[in-house]
Design an enzyme around this catalytic site. Structure first.
Site, mmCIF file in Angstrom:
data_model
loop_
_atom_site.group_PDB
_atom_site.id
_atom_site.type_symbol
_atom_site.label_atom_id
_atom_site.label_comp_id
_atom_site.label_asym_id
_atom_site.label_seq_id
_atom_site.Cartn_x
_atom_site.Cartn_y
_atom_site.Cartn_z
ATOM 1 N NE ARG A 37 -4.511 2.418 -0.434
ATOM 2 C CZ ARG A 37 -3.719 3.409 -0.051
ATOM 3 N NH1 ARG A 37 -2.981 4.043 -0.936
ATOM 4 N NH2 ARG A 37 -3.644 3.768 1.218
ATOM 5 C CB ILE A 63 -7.546 5.313 3.071
ATOM 6 C CG1 ILE A 63 -7.321 3.991 2.359
ATOM 7 C CG2 ILE A 63 -6.899 6.403 2.291
ATOM 8 C CD1 ILE A 63 -7.992 3.961 0.951
ATOM 9 C CB SER A 64 -4.668 1.948 7.064
ATOM 10 O OG SER A 64 -5.685 2.218 7.986
ATOM 11 C CD GLN A 65 2.090 2.921 6.741
ATOM 12 O OE1 GLN A 65 2.318 1.779 7.082
ATOM 13 N NE2 GLN A 65 2.877 3.933 7.017
#
Ligand code: SAH
Length: 217
Positions: A37, A63-65
């Site tokens: 990531r 950028i989402s959880q």
């Protein structure tokens, strides 16, 4: 780009936390282990890449959880070699996860700068992911129908043109609503039979109409 032992260790712990929080699909967990990531977040946020939070990327987007992303991936019930359309490429992280699960991934981004960055990142990482700069509301009709469609931005209602591009038996996962959204899974049982189920509230950036132009090149 470097993937150190420290990064790998942090990634393993992130995967354990996802498992504890209820992610059960081993292939989703495996994808989180495989895709670094930290390649997808701005350099100065490297130390936070394996935390619980959503992180800022360019153009005021996020950028989402990790948990939310994993939840979406689990709801998709993605099988290898399936054709999936993602709306909202953003950093490209979620597209890379889908790719590592063995799918044929196509992705659309409306913000020119993000599109450009993600395209370069896919090239650097040798990820064969076709990306289009355009308005996700229109889908990608030349390539339809899709086995799966994933929205990573929140739409007020399920976009009709996208539902039309779903195969019979196909699944769409999308945050639906204004302000706060509800994670929604829609299964196309037959030409005109769509069945919808919800999975709790979530908060994504909104799905906006029309693509933006380039600010820089
Ligand atoms: N999946 C991304 C997260 C993206 S955030 C990742 O893994 O990083 C949501 C993205 O949707 C933003 O980049 C935003 O620009 C994009 N977006 C919003 N409306 C859109 C639309 N109509 N078509 C395509 N992309 C859209």
């Amino acid at each position: 780009m470097k993937d150190s032992l420290l990064d790998q260790g942090q990634r393993r712990r992130l995967v354990e936390r996802l498992r504890e929080k209820g992610i059960r699909d081993e292939r989703v967990l495996q994808a989180f282990m495989e895709v670094p990531r930290h390649y997808f977040v701005p350099g100065f946020l490297h130390a936070h890449a394996y935390g619980e939070d959503a992180l800022p990327i360019a153009c005021g987007q996020t950028i989402s959880q990790p948990f939310t992303v994993a939840m979406q991936m689990q709801l998709l019930e993605l099988q290898p070699k399936q054709k999936i359309l993602e709306i909202g490429t953003g950093s490209g992280f979620q597209a890379a996860l889908l790719k590592s699960m063995g799918a044929y991934v196509y992705t659309i981004e409306r913000q020119a700068d993000l599109y450009h960055e993600a395209e370069q990142r896919f090239q650097q990482l040798k990820l064969p992911i076709p990306i289009r700069h355009g308005d996700g509301y229109a889908g990608w009709p030349e390539l339809a129908p899709f086995d799966r469609i994933l929205l990573t931005c929140g739409a007020a209602e399920p976009p009709q043109k996208l539902l039309a591009q779903l195969k019979t038996g196909g699944i769409m996962v999308a945050p639906i609503g204004t302000g706060e959204q509800t994670m929604t899974r829609i299964v196309r049982n037959a030409e005109n039979d769509f069945q919808s189920e919800t999975f709790g509230s979530c908060r994504f950036v909104p799905m906006l109409e029309k693509e933006t132009g380039f600010n820089k090149k």
